[in-house]
Design an enzyme around this catalytic site. Sequence first.
Site, PDB file in Angstrom:
ATOM      1  N   GLU A 102      -5.314  -8.458   0.489  1.00  0.00           N
ATOM      2  CA  GLU A 102      -6.009  -8.191   1.757  1.00  0.00           C
ATOM      3  C   GLU A 102      -7.465  -7.888   1.476  1.00  0.00           C
ATOM      4  O   GLU A 102      -7.792  -7.230   0.498  1.00  0.00           O
ATOM      5  CB  GLU A 102      -5.422  -6.975   2.509  1.00  0.00           C
ATOM      6  CG  GLU A 102      -4.050  -7.193   3.087  1.00  0.00           C
ATOM      7  CD  GLU A 102      -3.509  -5.953   3.815  1.00  0.00           C
ATOM      8  OE1 GLU A 102      -4.298  -5.114   4.287  1.00  0.00           O
ATOM      9  OE2 GLU A 102      -2.274  -5.834   3.882  1.00  0.00           O
ATOM     10  N   GLU A 112       0.810  -1.234   0.000  1.00  0.00           N
ATOM     11  CA  GLU A 112       0.000   0.000   0.000  1.00  0.00           C
ATOM     12  C   GLU A 112       0.836   1.273   0.000  1.00  0.00           C
ATOM     13  O   GLU A 112       0.851   2.032   0.978  1.00  0.00           O
ATOM     14  CB  GLU A 112      -0.949   0.020   1.210  1.00  0.00           C
ATOM     15  CG  GLU A 112      -1.952  -1.107   1.194  1.00  0.00           C
ATOM     16  CD  GLU A 112      -3.098  -0.883   2.171  1.00  0.00           C
ATOM     17  OE1 GLU A 112      -3.089   0.105   2.918  1.00  0.00           O
ATOM     18  OE2 GLU A 112      -4.020  -1.715   2.172  1.00  0.00           O
TER      19      GLU A 112
HETATM   20  C1  GBH Z   1      -4.699  -2.131   5.456  1.00  0.00           C
HETATM   21  O1  GBH Z   1      -4.880  -0.798   5.057  1.00  0.00           O
HETATM   22  C2  GBH Z   1      -3.294  -2.350   5.977  1.00  0.00           C
HETATM   23  O2  GBH Z   1      -2.475  -2.938   4.984  1.00  0.00           O
HETATM   24  C3  GBH Z   1      -3.234  -3.177   7.228  1.00  0.00           C
HETATM   25  O3  GBH Z   1      -1.977  -3.045   7.815  1.00  0.00           O
HETATM   26  C4  GBH Z   1      -4.347  -2.752   8.172  1.00  0.00           C
HETATM   27  O4  GBH Z   1      -4.278  -3.392   9.418  1.00  0.00           O
HETATM   28  C5  GBH Z   1      -5.655  -3.075   7.501  1.00  0.00           C
HETATM   29  O5  GBH Z   1      -5.752  -2.435   6.275  1.00  0.00           O
HETATM   30  C6  GBH Z   1      -6.877  -2.657   8.306  1.00  0.00           C
HETATM   31  O6  GBH Z   1      -6.911  -1.275   8.475  1.00  0.00           O
HETATM   32  O7  GBH Z   1      -8.160   8.525   7.107  1.00  0.00           O
HETATM   33  O8  GBH Z   1     -10.298   7.483   7.346  1.00  0.00           O
HETATM   34  O9  GBH Z   1      -8.944   6.940   5.427  1.00  0.00           O
HETATM   35  C7  GBH Z   1      -6.208  -0.453   4.670  1.00  0.00           C
HETATM   36  C8  GBH Z   1      -6.344   0.943   4.084  1.00  0.00           C
HETATM   37  C9  GBH Z   1      -5.990   3.262   4.423  1.00  0.00           C
HETATM   38  C10 GBH Z   1      -7.360   2.088   5.950  1.00  0.00           C
HETATM   39  C11 GBH Z   1      -5.823   4.383   5.449  1.00  0.00           C
HETATM   40  C12 GBH Z   1      -7.219   3.208   6.957  1.00  0.00           C
HETATM   41  C13 GBH Z   1      -6.843   5.567   7.238  1.00  0.00           C
HETATM   42  C14 GBH Z   1      -8.166   6.026   7.782  1.00  0.00           C
HETATM   43  N1  GBH Z   1      -6.211   1.991   5.092  1.00  0.00           N
HETATM   44  N2  GBH Z   1      -6.986   4.470   6.284  1.00  0.00           N
HETATM   45  S1  GBH Z   1      -8.936   7.315   6.843  1.00  0.00           S
END
Ligand code: GBH
Length: 520
Positions: A426, A235
């Site tokens: 994922e 990512e």
């Molecule tokens: C994945 O990211 C990750 O690869 C993993 O490590 C993580 O544990 C899993 O998802 C579950 O979260 O500012 O409201 O957008 C998922 C994509 C992008 C989700 C950034 C959270 C930040 C919150 N992520 N986002 S927001």
Amino acid sequence: MSNAATLRPHAPCHCGGPDAISRPVADTGVAVSHRFTRRHLVGGAGALAAGLAISPAEAQQSATAQSNGNARAFPKDFVWGTATSSYQIEGAVDVDGRGRSIWDTYTRLPDKIRDRSNGDRAVEHFQRYKEDVALMKELGTTAYRFSIAWPRVFPDGTGAPNPKGLDFYNRLIDELLANGITPYATLYHWDMPQALQDRFGGWASRETAKAFGDYAGHVAKHITDRVKNVFTINECATFVDFGYGIAPIEMAPGIKSTQKELNQIRHHVALGHGLAVQAVRAHGHAGTEVGVAENLASCIPVIETPEHIRASEIATREMNGGYLTVIMEGRYTDAFLAYAGANAPVFTDEDLKIIGSPIDFLGLNIYMPQHYVAAPADAAGFALVPTPASFPRMDSDWLRVGPEAMYWAPRNVAKLWNVKKIFITENGASAADKPAPDGRIFDLDRIMYLRAYLGQLQRATSEGVPVQGYFHWSLMDNFEWIDGYEKRFGLFHVDFNTQKRTPKLSAEFYRKLIAGNALV
Ligand code: GBH
């Protein structure tokens, strides 16, 4: 401002500028036809009712089809797995010469992590890996995607490798193979050596991209006798935009950047990916395959008609201009460069060649629909349609439930770039997961989410979209970045005090699905 950006100020911007290439919804030409009347609805409902009145013979036939895995089956040899990442599960941060990572530092800054926790202990996977491999086996999974902590292997980021650094992963790999589980390794899931942050400002420097290439070559040399599938970076869009962004900072290293700096950082990350691809090819054993695991901005047609579908394809290319598109095409799109203008990254033709190094497969992390897309009235590409505030969500605010992302994302990338091999690296959801008095966890909402998303995945594979495997995020509850231990994504519940793992009902759902290789 685009509507998407207005509505979701936190939404990561994958391309460096959706604004210039999207249009407000008023321009979209999404007209609700007034000819679609109650009469049509009644007719539709009648047809449905007739379809439900099936004869016993038909019911028998359909049951047989299902038990043969026909109607709702996944392709033969489909890969079923789970996914995790090093900092989120391992703990043991001071063991065997591991260096500090930027997440060790970030979690110690005041008020960054909601429950003020960190990954020092996490879920003790470093000690309990055998138990955890047994959980994978219990599910019937035949694949596991984990990440390697760069600071275990190179405590200072570069220079001499720590001789004990790969020992843990070698033990894990051997345990997986002994249990019939194929390892898939990710080289970077966000735990950058602190030393590289201190010396170079992390991804702000090309030096870090080079160091990542060297690390990738070293790891490939030592594990690809047994690990045949390698992902470079997890990512790109997430850790750059939230760690170095102009969006609210929610990730390590927690540095604010200007738009120009941010585009340069994006470029270095893409370059790091390309250098790692080349290093894995140069140093890996024969038969090693390599790709990236990207949380692309999924673009969903508002209605599945040809003009909106076409708009979603164009949007997929443009809204991922900073990573996926340049990785797949070896060039930045005209719209990306035009939007960036004076803030465009500085790069050479050689850089683009490296970034565009052919990959063997594409990994897609798919959690939610990022954008709903419509054809604009003037047919000039695409328009982003704002997401209503009432859109359903899981236990994390950002996690909107839109199962069709699981169909359109792989379908669009396969079509745009003629991709022949895709893994869903994922997918999963947070849920409240309160144990019942007897200790069991009935995570019905997670099962609802999975059934819906996997239904769309089955739709994709049945139409020939080349998805060859699926990795559920996550095997077990773990350290969920700024949410600490407050958000749970596991199929196995973890009691963070005792470290006891307990299967949730979703684990049973997944086990049944894998056993039949078909939706349940
Ligand atoms: C994945 O990211 C990750 O690869 C993993 O490590 C993580 O544990 C899993 O998802 C579950 O979260 O500012 O409201 O957008 C998922 C994509 C992008 C989700 C950034 C959270 C930040 C919150 N992520 N986002 S927001």
